[in-house]
Design a protein around this motif. Structure first.
Motif, PDB file in Angstrom:
ATOM      1  N   ASN A   5       0.825  -1.208   0.000  1.00 41.72           N
ATOM      2  CA  ASN A   5       0.000   0.000   0.000  1.00 41.72           C
ATOM      3  C   ASN A   5       0.858   1.255   0.000  1.00 41.72           C
ATOM      4  N   VAL A   8       1.949   1.899  -3.623  1.00 39.41           N
ATOM      5  CA  VAL A   8       0.813   2.392  -4.416  1.00 39.41           C
ATOM      6  C   VAL A   8       0.477   3.828  -4.027  1.00 39.41           C
ATOM      7  N   THR A   9       0.482   4.143  -2.742  1.00 39.66           N
ATOM      8  CA  THR A   9       0.203   5.507  -2.276  1.00 39.66           C
ATOM      9  C   THR A   9       1.254   6.485  -2.788  1.00 39.66           C
ATOM     10  N   GLU A  12       0.663   7.044  -6.464  1.00 38.69           N
ATOM     11  CA  GLU A  12      -0.531   7.880  -6.633  1.00 38.69           C
ATOM     12  C   GLU A  12      -0.197   9.353  -6.365  1.00 38.69           C
ATOM     13  N   ARG A  13       0.550   9.619  -5.314  1.00 40.37           N
ATOM     14  CA  ARG A  13       0.954  11.006  -5.008  1.00 40.37           C
ATOM     15  C   ARG A  13       1.796  11.583  -6.145  1.00 40.37           C
ATOM     16  N   MET A  15       1.679  10.707  -9.276  1.00 41.75           N
ATOM     17  CA  MET A  15       0.798  10.933 -10.423  1.00 41.75           C
ATOM     18  C   MET A  15      -0.014  12.210 -10.254  1.00 41.75           C
ATOM     19  N   VAL A  16      -0.522  12.448  -9.060  1.00 39.85           N
ATOM     20  CA  VAL A  16      -1.296  13.659  -8.794  1.00 39.85           C
ATOM     21  C   VAL A  16      -0.424  14.893  -9.016  1.00 39.85           C
TER      22      VAL A  16
END
Length: 147
Positions: A5, A8-9, A12-13, A15-16
């Motif tokens: 996780n 993945v987190t 994701e950060r 990508m944002v």
């Protein structure tokens, strides 16, 4: 092997923040040419080919329906950023290519985005580790499979 996780987190950060950097570049690189994020993504996808790309392929790579992508391509064509012609190999299909103006805008946006990333990375101390660079390349390769 399933990623943790935390991984993945972190991705994701990243990508944002990448979307944020791209949005800033969209506003700065060619302020006289307003592009939506999907239009920008379409320019990138079309610009990744030398002999053009079919509308259906663009749709798949930007995650949009073919009719929606057809409208997007027509808007870009009216603005002089792409050309759309019948595919000689399959007359039912349309092949899209960047115009010189579309290519210039795509290059300006990519260059500005890279400048912004370099500036952000320059604010941190020390070089990036080789392991990080290898990991980023692997992540990029995995994400490209969704195009």
């Amino acid at each position: 092997m399933r990623p943790s996780n935390r991984v993945v987190t972190a991705i994701e950060r990243l990508m944002v923040e990448s979307v944020g950097i791209t949005t800033i570049a969209l506003g700065q690189a060619s302020p006289d040419v307003e592009l939506s994020f999907p239009q920008w993504r379409a320019l990138v996808v079309v610009g990744s080919t030398h002999d053009g790309i079919r509308v259906g392929e663009i749709a798949g790579r930007i995650g949009s329906a073919v009719p929606t992508t057809s409208r997007l391509v027509r808007r870009l064509e009216r603005r002089g950023l792409v050309t759309a012609e019948r595919d000689e190999a399959d007359r039912r299909a349309t092949r899209v290519r960047l115009t010189p103006l579309g290519e210039a805008i795509r290059v300006a946006l990519v260059d500005r985005r890279r400048e912004l990333v370099r500036a952000a990375l320059a604010r941190r101390a020390g070089p990036l580790s080789t392991d990080l660079l290898t990991g980023l390349a692997e992540i990029s390769e995995a994400l490209q499979r969704f195009e």
